[in-house]
Scaffold this motif. Sequence first.
Motif, PDB file in Angstrom:
ATOM      1  N   VAL A  52       0.838  -1.211   0.000  1.00 40.27           N
ATOM      2  CA  VAL A  52       0.000   0.000   0.000  1.00 40.27           C
ATOM      3  C   VAL A  52       0.870   1.258   0.000  1.00 40.27           C
ATOM      4  O   VAL A  52       1.837   1.361   0.751  1.00 40.27           O
ATOM      5  N   GLY A  53       0.514   2.190  -0.851  1.00 37.19           N
ATOM      6  CA  GLY A  53       1.113   3.522  -0.819  1.00 37.19           C
ATOM      7  C   GLY A  53       0.033   4.481  -0.368  1.00 37.19           C
ATOM      8  O   GLY A  53      -1.116   4.377  -0.812  1.00 37.19           O
ATOM      9  N   GLY A 102       4.706  14.097  -1.416  1.00 35.72           N
ATOM     10  CA  GLY A 102       3.887  13.075  -0.757  1.00 35.72           C
ATOM     11  C   GLY A 102       3.511  11.960  -1.706  1.00 35.72           C
ATOM     12  O   GLY A 102       3.496  10.783  -1.334  1.00 35.72           O
ATOM     13  N   LEU A 103       3.234  12.341  -2.929  1.00 41.11           N
ATOM     14  CA  LEU A 103       2.898  11.331  -3.931  1.00 41.11           C
ATOM     15  C   LEU A 103       4.117  10.445  -4.225  1.00 41.11           C
ATOM     16  O   LEU A 103       3.990   9.214  -4.315  1.00 41.11           O
ATOM     17  N   ALA A 104       5.283  11.087  -4.339  1.00 41.11           N
ATOM     18  CA  ALA A 104       6.511  10.306  -4.572  1.00 41.11           C
ATOM     19  C   ALA A 104       6.750   9.336  -3.416  1.00 41.11           C
ATOM     20  O   ALA A 104       7.138   8.179  -3.628  1.00 41.11           O
ATOM     21  N   GLN A 105       6.502   9.818  -2.208  1.00 40.58           N
ATOM     22  CA  GLN A 105       6.639   8.973  -1.014  1.00 40.58           C
ATOM     23  C   GLN A 105       5.714   7.776  -1.064  1.00 40.58           C
ATOM     24  O   GLN A 105       6.079   6.672  -0.670  1.00 40.58           O
ATOM     25  N   ALA A 106       4.504   8.014  -1.577  1.00 33.09           N
ATOM     26  CA  ALA A 106       3.512   6.933  -1.648  1.00 33.09           C
ATOM     27  C   ALA A 106       3.857   5.926  -2.748  1.00 33.09           C
ATOM     28  O   ALA A 106       3.414   4.780  -2.705  1.00 33.09           O
ATOM     29  N   LEU A 107       4.648   6.382  -3.707  1.00 31.46           N
ATOM     30  CA  LEU A 107       4.929   5.533  -4.867  1.00 31.46           C
ATOM     31  C   LEU A 107       6.267   4.810  -4.807  1.00 31.46           C
ATOM     32  O   LEU A 107       6.466   3.823  -5.524  1.00 31.46           O
ATOM     33  N   ILE A 108       7.165   5.286  -3.965  1.00 32.45           N
ATOM     34  CA  ILE A 108       8.572   4.869  -4.076  1.00 32.45           C
ATOM     35  C   ILE A 108       8.793   3.356  -3.920  1.00 32.45           C
ATOM     36  O   ILE A 108       9.732   2.807  -4.485  1.00 32.45           O
ATOM     37  N   ILE A 128      -3.567   4.641  -2.002  1.00 32.18           N
ATOM     38  CA  ILE A 128      -4.690   5.315  -1.340  1.00 32.18           C
ATOM     39  C   ILE A 128      -4.326   6.792  -1.208  1.00 32.18           C
ATOM     40  O   ILE A 128      -3.369   7.142  -0.520  1.00 32.18           O
ATOM     41  N   LEU A 129      -5.091   7.611  -1.872  1.00 28.56           N
ATOM     42  CA  LEU A 129      -4.762   9.038  -1.916  1.00 28.56           C
ATOM     43  C   LEU A 129      -5.906   9.856  -1.332  1.00 28.56           C
ATOM     44  O   LEU A 129      -7.043   9.748  -1.782  1.00 28.56           O
ATOM     45  N   LYS A 144       6.815   1.129  -5.029  1.00 31.24           N
ATOM     46  CA  LYS A 144       6.016   0.501  -6.088  1.00 31.24           C
ATOM     47  C   LYS A 144       4.820  -0.276  -5.517  1.00 31.24           C
ATOM     48  O   LYS A 144       4.751  -1.508  -5.608  1.00 31.24           O
ATOM     49  N   PRO A 145       3.889   0.457  -4.922  1.00 36.54           N
ATOM     50  CA  PRO A 145       2.743  -0.220  -4.297  1.00 36.54           C
ATOM     51  C   PRO A 145       1.767  -0.770  -5.337  1.00 36.54           C
ATOM     52  O   PRO A 145       1.738  -0.294  -6.475  1.00 36.54           O
TER      53      PRO A 145
END
Lengths: 275, 315
Positions: free
Chosen positions: B85-86, B151-157, B164-165, B159-160
Amino acid sequence: MNARVYGALIRDTFQEAMARWLFWGLFALSSLLVLIFLFFLRIDLVQGAISFAGSRSSRPIYDIQHFVNVSYSWVSTTLYIWGTFVAVFASSGLIPSVLEPGRIALLLSKPLSRTTLLLGRYAGNILVVLLNHIYLIGSIWIIIGIKTGIWDPRFLLSIPVALFAFAVLLCVVVLIGVMYESAALSTMAAIALMLISTILAQRSFVVRLLDSEWSRDLWQTLYWIVPKIFDLGNALRQIILFERDADLLTPVLTSAAFGLIIMLRAIYVFERKDF
Amino acid sequence: MITEYALETKGLEKIYRARFGGREIKAVSDLSLRVPVGAKFGLLGANGAGKTTFVKMVLSAVHPTGGSAMIFGKDAAHPEARRPVGYLPENHRFPTYLSGTGMLDLYGALSGLDPAERKKRIPEYLNLVGLNGWGDVRIKKYSKGMLQRLGLAQALIHKPRLLILDEPTDGVDPVGRREIRDVLNRLTGSGVTVFLNSHLLAEVESFCEYVAILKKGQLALEGEISSLVAGTGYSIVASNIPDAAKEALKQRGVAISLHDSGLEFRAATREESNHIIDSIRAAGGFIESMHASNISLEDVFIKTTANATPAEKVA
């Protein structure tokens, strides 16, 4: 994997500590004490002994070794109290800061347990204070050693004892921080415990003044429950002075039990809390 | 045929109890939701509808008082379930003492990435969200839009598989929104499930395939957006209609408005539209045109949140 997560949490705590003025203040105060010892305490084998003992101790000085021991005991006790007090004050904000809305939710979304998060934060805090204690007490030990020519490793016992006392008080900081998310309240609770511990430790004297059995029992019970911050410092002083009745084990064990119970309670509260 | 769900909740419930007095507040009630793998899913609801509580329950920041949540078939309460999960929270508070690189390094490590992988991916993801060259700058210097991108990069790093945004374009300028949407579209193209919690109906409508609308903590409506907004009504334009026939239709509650070619009649159902046509024809009027009318997601949202009908499901 878990080591990596703990490493990241400890590193993060470190970085936050470095970004806080209070921690720079902690290191600045330590540096100030080190500088005082370096430049103002002119202890050499003869002059320093006389001047220092003359102003600080009424005990006769039999030899320079005894003088150094007395000095060590004073300095170590002072550093123990000072170091513990300042460390608690400086680190009390590190638990509530991680519980801020918007920060905790993101941390909890990561694949780590809440217990890991809390213990990682705790360990990072301990490590910061350990480094400060090593710097402060180690520097002063080296300075005194160079100036007197006597290198007594027992002085360095101040590092683990002060760190242990801090670790126990940090458990209280963590619990209060988790429950109320208030740095000020955490600090107050920890400092209050230090003071209460000092008062309760006077039990041999106070118990004689109390006229009822229940009040004496209450005093004794509280004494055994509350972490023995005063007794730890006292035992440290006695060990440095080679006193035979020095008892470090009892305060260590009872305080560790207190810290463990408080930490378990903090973990329990943290595990069940909604953010 | 969908066999696995990225996110599945069954009867999820959260009741907050006041510390003193014992008053209960139902933030989320009996919420069952399924988010198919690879879907672009939007969660809508008015303020206080329970959207954020729902997301927090899925991510274990809030403990449900009832029901269950599963992420890719694993109990969401287990930390391992959150590995794929990201998450980008709303009103995030990123550590301001870190640089952009430092923050991605921290959250990458907490997501289980090894140092070599983090070193490789950090510049890659900073570039992806348009923060190239900002990695070494402390994030307290970042604008709100830049923080959202970070924040988006953090959620993606890491590779989830499920992203959930929560209000991901909050504070981002229109160009930035478009860029974020493009990034998300590329991700869903590679099979990543996106769960979008947003107030921006147009954003949800333009990006998502599925939507769920919460009302007072309950699922009020759920379905494919295309089904929700299409064919939900009919528009009939007719001319040469006698007044008596017009009045009769009006009395039946048919919405009538002026149109360039005569009058426009709106019907909610096929049966109703047929009845209108029959009435017009019987009165000697002429049907000029007829078509199924689409309504916007905003109309659906307003209608749903205004009505008290719970858990209507649209296939």
